[in-house]
Motif scaffolding. Structure first.
Motif, PDB file in Angstrom:
ATOM      1  N   VAL A  42      12.241   5.681  -4.942  1.00 30.13           N
ATOM      2  CA  VAL A  42      13.315   4.586  -5.212  1.00 30.13           C
ATOM      3  C   VAL A  42      12.428   3.616  -6.011  1.00 30.13           C
ATOM      4  O   VAL A  42      11.429   3.275  -5.661  1.00 30.13           O
ATOM      5  CB  VAL A  42      13.803   3.967  -4.062  1.00 30.13           C
ATOM      6  CG1 VAL A  42      14.771   2.879  -4.628  1.00 30.13           C
ATOM      7  CG2 VAL A  42      14.580   4.678  -3.192  1.00 30.13           C
ATOM      8  N   ASN A  43      12.897   3.291  -7.118  1.00 32.72           N
ATOM      9  CA  ASN A  43      12.497   2.324  -8.170  1.00 32.72           C
ATOM     10  C   ASN A  43      11.111   2.679  -8.785  1.00 32.72           C
ATOM     11  O   ASN A  43      10.236   1.836  -9.057  1.00 32.72           O
ATOM     12  CB  ASN A  43      12.563   1.174  -7.618  1.00 32.72           C
ATOM     13  CG  ASN A  43      13.943   0.487  -7.390  1.00 32.72           C
ATOM     14  OD1 ASN A  43      15.017   0.915  -7.999  1.00 32.72           O
ATOM     15  ND2 ASN A  43      13.924  -0.340  -6.346  1.00 32.72           N
ATOM     16  N   GLN A  44      10.659   3.839  -8.961  1.00 33.87           N
ATOM     17  CA  GLN A  44       9.672   4.287  -9.564  1.00 33.87           C
ATOM     18  C   GLN A  44       9.818   4.835 -10.788  1.00 33.87           C
ATOM     19  O   GLN A  44      10.905   5.627 -11.235  1.00 33.87           O
ATOM     20  CB  GLN A  44       8.953   5.278  -8.763  1.00 33.87           C
ATOM     21  CG  GLN A  44       8.492   4.840  -7.511  1.00 33.87           C
ATOM     22  CD  GLN A  44       7.683   3.611  -7.459  1.00 33.87           C
ATOM     23  OE1 GLN A  44       6.799   3.505  -8.024  1.00 33.87           O
ATOM     24  NE2 GLN A  44       8.167   2.565  -6.688  1.00 33.87           N
ATOM     25  N   THR A  45       8.759   4.871 -11.894  1.00 37.05           N
ATOM     26  CA  THR A  45       9.010   5.358 -13.438  1.00 37.05           C
ATOM     27  C   THR A  45       8.802   6.672 -13.480  1.00 37.05           C
ATOM     28  O   THR A  45       8.032   7.333 -12.511  1.00 37.05           O
ATOM     29  CB  THR A  45       8.320   4.171 -14.139  1.00 37.05           C
ATOM     30  OG1 THR A  45       6.982   4.506 -14.047  1.00 37.05           O
ATOM     31  CG2 THR A  45       8.776   2.664 -13.951  1.00 37.05           C
ATOM     32  N   SER A  62      16.885   1.282 -17.494  1.00 31.54           N
ATOM     33  CA  SER A  62      16.993   1.781 -16.179  1.00 31.54           C
ATOM     34  C   SER A  62      16.280   1.115 -15.172  1.00 31.54           C
ATOM     35  O   SER A  62      15.425  -0.001 -15.627  1.00 31.54           O
ATOM     36  CB  SER A  62      16.540   3.248 -16.187  1.00 31.54           C
ATOM     37  OG  SER A  62      15.173   3.374 -16.745  1.00 31.54           O
ATOM     38  N   LEU A  63      16.143   1.266 -13.842  1.00 30.92           N
ATOM     39  CA  LEU A  63      15.505   0.523 -12.822  1.00 30.92           C
ATOM     40  C   LEU A  63      15.890  -0.930 -12.950  1.00 30.92           C
ATOM     41  O   LEU A  63      15.029  -1.818 -12.457  1.00 30.92           O
ATOM     42  CB  LEU A  63      13.845   0.751 -13.241  1.00 30.92           C
ATOM     43  CG  LEU A  63      13.154   2.119 -12.985  1.00 30.92           C
ATOM     44  CD1 LEU A  63      11.792   2.183 -13.289  1.00 30.92           C
ATOM     45  CD2 LEU A  63      13.736   2.878 -11.570  1.00 30.92           C
ATOM     46  N   GLY A  64      17.045  -1.148 -12.986  1.00 34.77           N
ATOM     47  CA  GLY A  64      17.160  -2.790 -13.141  1.00 34.77           C
ATOM     48  C   GLY A  64      17.127  -3.394 -14.522  1.00 34.77           C
ATOM     49  O   GLY A  64      16.607  -2.884 -15.439  1.00 34.77           O
ATOM     50  N   MET A 112      12.574  19.745 -13.645  1.00 36.24           N
ATOM     51  CA  MET A 112      12.083  18.864 -12.763  1.00 36.24           C
ATOM     52  C   MET A 112      12.905  17.483 -12.899  1.00 36.24           C
ATOM     53  O   MET A 112      12.825  17.165 -14.200  1.00 36.24           O
ATOM     54  CB  MET A 112      10.706  18.823 -12.657  1.00 36.24           C
ATOM     55  CG  MET A 112       9.982  18.203 -11.488  1.00 36.24           C
ATOM     56  SD  MET A 112       8.320  18.327 -11.358  1.00 36.24           S
ATOM     57  CE  MET A 112       7.974  17.679  -9.827  1.00 36.24           C
ATOM     58  N   LEU A 113      13.382  16.938 -11.826  1.00 35.96           N
ATOM     59  CA  LEU A 113      14.306  15.658 -11.917  1.00 35.96           C
ATOM     60  C   LEU A 113      13.292  14.885 -11.039  1.00 35.96           C
ATOM     61  O   LEU A 113      13.397  15.228  -9.849  1.00 35.96           O
ATOM     62  CB  LEU A 113      15.617  15.896 -11.515  1.00 35.96           C
ATOM     63  CG  LEU A 113      16.647  16.872 -12.297  1.00 35.96           C
ATOM     64  CD1 LEU A 113      17.826  16.598 -12.050  1.00 35.96           C
ATOM     65  CD2 LEU A 113      16.329  16.458 -13.677  1.00 35.96           C
ATOM     66  N   PHE A 114      13.013  13.418 -11.351  1.00 36.45           N
ATOM     67  CA  PHE A 114      12.642  12.527 -10.732  1.00 36.45           C
ATOM     68  C   PHE A 114      13.673  11.351 -10.350  1.00 36.45           C
ATOM     69  O   PHE A 114      14.012  10.746 -11.381  1.00 36.45           O
ATOM     70  CB  PHE A 114      11.439  12.040 -11.459  1.00 36.45           C
ATOM     71  CG  PHE A 114      10.269  12.924 -12.024  1.00 36.45           C
ATOM     72  CD1 PHE A 114       9.898  13.666 -11.044  1.00 36.45           C
ATOM     73  CD2 PHE A 114       9.709  12.705 -13.248  1.00 36.45           C
ATOM     74  CE1 PHE A 114       8.901  14.619 -11.433  1.00 36.45           C
ATOM     75  CE2 PHE A 114       8.701  13.538 -13.658  1.00 36.45           C
ATOM     76  CZ  PHE A 114       8.172  14.451 -12.574  1.00 36.45           C
ATOM     77  N   HIS A 115      14.007  11.368  -9.312  1.00 39.54           N
ATOM     78  CA  HIS A 115      15.129  10.243  -8.710  1.00 39.54           C
ATOM     79  C   HIS A 115      14.741   9.199  -8.583  1.00 39.54           C
ATOM     80  O   HIS A 115      14.040   8.855  -7.434  1.00 39.54           O
ATOM     81  CB  HIS A 115      15.829  11.250  -7.667  1.00 39.54           C
ATOM     82  CG  HIS A 115      16.631  12.351  -8.084  1.00 39.54           C
ATOM     83  ND1 HIS A 115      17.792  12.646  -8.685  1.00 39.54           N
ATOM     84  CD2 HIS A 115      16.187  13.677  -7.834  1.00 39.54           C
ATOM     85  CE1 HIS A 115      18.098  13.910  -8.817  1.00 39.54           C
ATOM     86  NE2 HIS A 115      17.124  14.619  -8.242  1.00 39.54           N
ATOM     87  N   TYR A 116      14.937   8.101  -9.620  1.00 39.81           N
ATOM     88  CA  TYR A 116      14.394   6.811  -9.367  1.00 39.81           C
ATOM     89  C   TYR A 116      15.289   5.949  -8.227  1.00 39.81           C
ATOM     90  O   TYR A 116      15.286   5.143  -7.988  1.00 39.81           O
ATOM     91  CB  TYR A 116      14.014   5.994 -10.526  1.00 39.81           C
ATOM     92  CG  TYR A 116      15.233   5.920 -11.409  1.00 39.81           C
ATOM     93  CD1 TYR A 116      16.239   4.885 -11.168  1.00 39.81           C
ATOM     94  CD2 TYR A 116      15.275   6.770 -12.514  1.00 39.81           C
ATOM     95  CE1 TYR A 116      17.375   4.697 -11.902  1.00 39.81           C
ATOM     96  CE2 TYR A 116      16.343   6.728 -13.449  1.00 39.81           C
ATOM     97  CZ  TYR A 116      17.184   5.589 -13.362  1.00 39.81           C
ATOM     98  OH  TYR A 116      18.345   5.518 -14.151  1.00 39.81           O
ATOM     99  N   ASP A 117      16.596   6.347  -8.217  1.00 37.77           N
ATOM    100  CA  ASP A 117      17.493   5.882  -7.368  1.00 37.77           C
ATOM    101  C   ASP A 117      17.723   6.477  -5.731  1.00 37.77           C
ATOM    102  O   ASP A 117      18.609   5.879  -5.125  1.00 37.77           O
ATOM    103  CB  ASP A 117      19.004   5.549  -7.925  1.00 37.77           C
ATOM    104  CG  ASP A 117      19.489   7.048  -8.348  1.00 37.77           C
ATOM    105  OD1 ASP A 117      18.873   8.146  -8.066  1.00 37.77           O
ATOM    106  OD2 ASP A 117      20.662   7.180  -8.941  1.00 37.77           O
ATOM    107  N   GLY A 118      16.962   7.485  -5.731  1.00 41.25           N
ATOM    108  CA  GLY A 118      16.984   8.151  -4.319  1.00 41.25           C
ATOM    109  C   GLY A 118      18.299   9.111  -4.135  1.00 41.25           C
ATOM    110  O   GLY A 118      18.547   9.564  -3.052  1.00 41.25           O
TER     111      GLY A 118
END
Length: 385
Positions: A159-162, A322-324, A133-139
């Motif tokens: 987007v932008n979630q941890t 990550s996430l900036g 399962m991949l969680f894509h924080y950059d969309g």
């Protein structure tokens, strides 16, 4: 003689009449007793005619586990309490079932910049034994489609979630109940020295309910002495740190991070421990600072025995932000200790660190309030002075 003959029938009639009510009473008791013995049946067969009787709840029903809330009006056989992440065909005949369903889960929060490294991680996990399962924080989901295992993975984008935001919403214990172990990893881990089959064998044999691979301190950032790899060792459960920076750990230390502790970049949870840990993850806090110190409450039994770090199967942690946010990701024990002692001040740090500190402060306050308000709670690890 005539008088004698007229008296005898009366005596017989009196005798019979006196016993008829008794016989009727006994027959009634027998009938009622038989009906009570047959309360588990909807009908009682008397002769050739079936007479319906009122059904009462049997003792078997009373002993069964309570059905989930909101399903009381459903027959129990239709209630499905749990699920999994196995995908089903939308059209055509069902695909031939694998030799066995995945028994474990690997979930990673990813960005497209770390695609190459994530590919190396996933290839270490047999797809016959693991759901991915991949969680894509950059969309960016489409950028992963060219990888051979991508179509078998579950992709979730926000987007932008941890990682912890995703885990709270998509890894509910009833959804991952089919998996023995949940690997909840970061994307920046080097797996050259990691073999998942050997790792699973070790934690099962040692009874570790929460664990992590050790971190190569020579090539990685290591926040806590406990998680650093020990050479010539299979695993360890405690650390001694008498002279180094950060937390002082002694031979008899019983609290995290000296024992009963793992970090949040590569934790591995048993099914039972994850059910507990999921409930501790806060809905509005995006980081897990503070949670790591309390994971010991989620093992069944002694946290000093059931939590450990596996040395023979170890990782390299790049510490890529990550996430900036800014910074090189290098934060040593002393700095973590200083930040953890703060309660309100977040000025002077970059946005990423400030959010982490704010999350830590809120979590610490909530734990303290929960402990004070729950009069029935007893700390299993409290050591009387």
């Amino acid at each position: 003689m005539a008088t004698h003959k007229t008296v005898e029938p009366k005596r017989k009639q009196s005798f019979v009449c006196s016993w008829v009510p008794s016989l009727i009473f006994l027959s009634t008791l027998f009938f009622i007793g038989s009906a009570l013995l047959l309360t588990d049946y909807k009908e009682v067969d008397i002769g050739f005619i079936q007479h319906p009787i009122e059904v009462t709840k049997s003792k078997i029903c009373e002993k069964e586990e309570c059905i989930p809330d909101g399903t009381e009006t459903l027959p129990r056989g239709i209630v499905t309490r749990t699920s999994d992440l196995e995908m089903r065909p939308l059209w055509g005949p069902p695909k031939k079932k694998k030799s066995k369903s995945p028994m474990n889960l690997l979930a990673i929060a990813v960005g497209i910049k770390q695609k190459k490294n994530v590919n190396e991680i996933v290839k270490k996990f047999q797809l016959t034994d693991f759901a991915i399962m991949l969680f894509h924080y950059d969309g960016n989901v489409d950028g992963w489609r060219d990888l051979e295992w991508s179509s078998s993975a579950v992709h979730v984008s926000a987007v932008n979630q941890t990682k912890w935001w995703f885990a709270k919403r998509f890894l509910h214990p009833d959804i991952v109940a089919a998996y023995d172990y949940i690997f909840l990893w970061d994307e920046d881990l080097g797996v050259e020295h990691f073999h998942v089959g050997r790792y699973l064998s070790i934690i099962k044999e040692e009874g570790l309910q929460i664990s992590q691979p050790a971190i190569d301190a020579d090539k990685s950032e290591v926040h806590y002495t406990l998680t650093a790899r020990k050479t010539n060792s299979t695993l360890h459960r405690r650390a001694v740190n008498l002279h180094g920076p950060g937390y002082k750990c002694f031979e008899n230390s019983m609290d995290p991070p000296c024992t009963g502790f793992v970090e949040m970049m590569a934790p591995v949870f048993s099914r039972e421990s994850w059910r507990c840990a999921w409930h501790m993850i806060q809905n509005d806090l995006v980081h897990a600072w503070g949670l790591d110190f309390l994971l010991g409450y989620c093992v069944q039994g002694n946290r000093t025995e059931n939590i450990g770090v596996v040395d023979s199967q170890y990782l390299i942690h790049s510490g890529i932000p990550s996430l900036g946010g800014s910074g090189d990701g290098k934060t040593n024990d002393a700095e973590i200790d200083r930040l953890a002692s703060m309660t309100t001040t977040v000025d002077g740090f970059d946005g990423r660190t400030s959010v982490r500190i704010a999350s830590l402060n809120k979590f610490k306050n909530r734990w303290g309030n929960a402990v004070r308000e729950d009069e029935c709670w007893v700390d299993p690890f409290h050591q009387p002075s």
